[in-house]
Design a protein around this motif. Structure first.
Motif, short mmCIF file in Angstrom:
data_model
loop_
_atom_site.label_atom_id
_atom_site.label_comp_id
_atom_site.label_asym_id
_atom_site.label_seq_id
_atom_site.Cartn_x
_atom_site.Cartn_y
_atom_site.Cartn_z
N THR A 56 2.92 66.58 30.28
CA THR A 56 1.67 67.04 30.88
C THR A 56 0.51 66.84 29.91
N ARG A 57 0.53 67.59 28.83
CA ARG A 57 -0.58 67.52 27.88
C ARG A 57 -0.72 66.14 27.24
N PHE A 58 0.41 65.47 26.95
CA PHE A 58 0.35 64.19 26.24
C PHE A 58 0.79 63.01 27.11
N ARG A 59 0.67 63.17 28.41
CA ARG A 59 1.20 62.15 29.33
C ARG A 59 0.51 60.79 29.20
N LYS A 60 -0.71 60.76 28.66
CA LYS A 60 -1.43 59.49 28.54
C LYS A 60 -1.09 58.72 27.27
N HIS A 61 -0.37 59.36 26.34
CA HIS A 61 0.01 58.63 25.14
C HIS A 61 1.01 57.54 25.51
N PRO A 62 0.92 56.34 24.90
CA PRO A 62 1.81 55.23 25.26
C PRO A 62 3.29 55.56 25.19
N TYR A 63 3.69 56.43 24.26
CA TYR A 63 5.11 56.77 24.15
C TYR A 63 5.60 57.47 25.40
N ILE A 64 4.69 58.20 26.07
CA ILE A 64 5.05 58.90 27.30
C ILE A 64 4.77 58.02 28.51
N SER A 65 3.55 57.44 28.56
CA SER A 65 3.16 56.68 29.75
C SER A 65 3.97 55.39 29.92
N ASN A 66 4.45 54.82 28.83
CA ASN A 66 5.29 53.61 28.92
C ASN A 66 6.78 53.94 29.06
N ALA A 67 7.07 55.21 29.28
CA ALA A 67 8.44 55.68 29.56
C ALA A 67 9.40 55.47 28.40
N VAL A 68 8.88 55.37 27.17
CA VAL A 68 9.77 55.23 26.02
C VAL A 68 10.59 56.51 25.85
N LEU A 69 9.93 57.66 25.95
CA LEU A 69 10.63 58.92 25.81
C LEU A 69 11.73 59.06 26.87
N ALA A 70 11.37 58.81 28.12
CA ALA A 70 12.35 58.95 29.21
C ALA A 70 13.53 58.02 29.00
N ASP A 71 13.26 56.77 28.64
CA ASP A 71 14.35 55.80 28.47
C ASP A 71 15.20 56.12 27.24
N TYR A 72 14.55 56.62 26.18
CA TYR A 72 15.29 57.01 24.97
C TYR A 72 16.32 58.09 25.34
N LEU A 73 15.88 59.11 26.09
CA LEU A 73 16.77 60.22 26.43
C LEU A 73 17.87 59.77 27.39
N ILE A 74 17.54 58.87 28.31
CA ILE A 74 18.55 58.36 29.24
C ILE A 74 19.61 57.57 28.49
N GLU A 75 19.17 56.64 27.63
CA GLU A 75 20.14 55.83 26.87
C GLU A 75 20.96 56.70 25.92
N LEU A 76 20.32 57.69 25.32
CA LEU A 76 21.04 58.58 24.42
C LEU A 76 22.14 59.33 25.17
N GLY A 77 21.83 59.75 26.38
CA GLY A 77 22.82 60.44 27.20
C GLY A 77 24.00 59.58 27.56
N HIS A 78 23.76 58.27 27.71
CA HIS A 78 24.83 57.34 28.08
C HIS A 78 25.65 56.87 26.88
#
Length: 238
Positions: A56-78
């Motif tokens: 929410t607060r940092f959604r415009k930062h490239p690490y969030i908006s480019n889905a790096v965080l989301a993909d990192y957590l998904i790959e880590l889970g797998h």
């Protein structure tokens, strides 16, 4: 100002960072957690709170908006089969992102020290088997620190330290990983200084202070134990 240490496990990052803290002036680098976050910590909901905050607060930062965080957590889970390691690496990544992005609006003369930070989370991604593409994206879009302190120690000395510390008989991070991280940081124009991790802790910290003073940072070498803490965690909350 954010100072982030990099280097292999066993290189002496934490020890030098603690010495640097003691040599800085009082009042620099102190950060307090919000009431909401304290309540989330007490309820065991820190990861949920941090994910909500970052998206929410940092959604415009490239690490969030480019889905790096989301993909990192998904790959880590797998890819990471050890549940404790997966939980720890997830929490460290979220904490580092939150702390780093929250410091953007701090006073420029405040000194914040990360004994490990987002750069080191790339090593964690590699060790957990995340893809090279994800690691590259992590380094490309992660928020940068104002200064990186790369602690260099020969492999044989690191191995001996790890054996003495926790009985480990192998190096966790190979030379090519360390060199790759440094190349990624340099490609983004990040300032890096190399510190000899085999020198005395006091001398290593003095070298960092000298660099800060030579670049115009308002720091001094007064010793005030207990005035600082690392990675946004006060000593009584570790």
């Amino acid at each position: 100002m954010i100072i982030e240490f990099t280097g292999r496990p066993g290189s002496g990052k934490s020890t030098i960072a603690a010495q640097l803290q003691r040599m800085l002036s009082p009042g620099q680098g102190r950060q307090r957690q919000s009431f909401v976050r304290r309540m989330a910590l007490q309820a065991g909901l820190e990861k949920t709170f941090l994910l909500l905050l970052l998206n929410t607060r940092f959604r415009k930062h490239p690490y969030i908006s480019n889905a790096v965080l989301a993909d990192y957590l998904i790959e880590l889970g797998h890819s990471e089969s050890d549940l404790d390691t997966r939980w720890l690496r997830t929490l460290l990544l979220l904490r580092d992102l939150d702390t780093h992005l929250s410091l953007v609006d701090q006073e420029p003369d405040d000194i914040h020290i990360f004994e490990e930070g987002l750069a080191q989370r790339g090593f964690g991604a590699i060790l957990s088997g995340l893809s090279n593409n994800l690691v590259t994206r992590h380094y490309r879009d992660m928020p940068l620190s104002d200064l990186y302190v790369n602690v260099e120690v020969p492999a044989d000395i690191v191995l001996q330290r790890l054996q003495d510390r926790d009985g480990s008989t192998r190096l966790y991070v190979r030379d090519e990983f360390v060199k790759g991280l440094k190349m990624e940081l340099e490609s983004r124009g990040a300032p890096i200084i190399d510190i000899d991790g085999t020198s005395s802790t006091h001398q290593a910290a003095k070298s960092i202070l000298a660099h800060l003073q030579n670049t115009g940072s308002k720091v001094s070498a007064r010793i005030h134990p207990g005035e600082f803490f690392i990675n946004g965690t006060p000593p009584d909350e570790r």
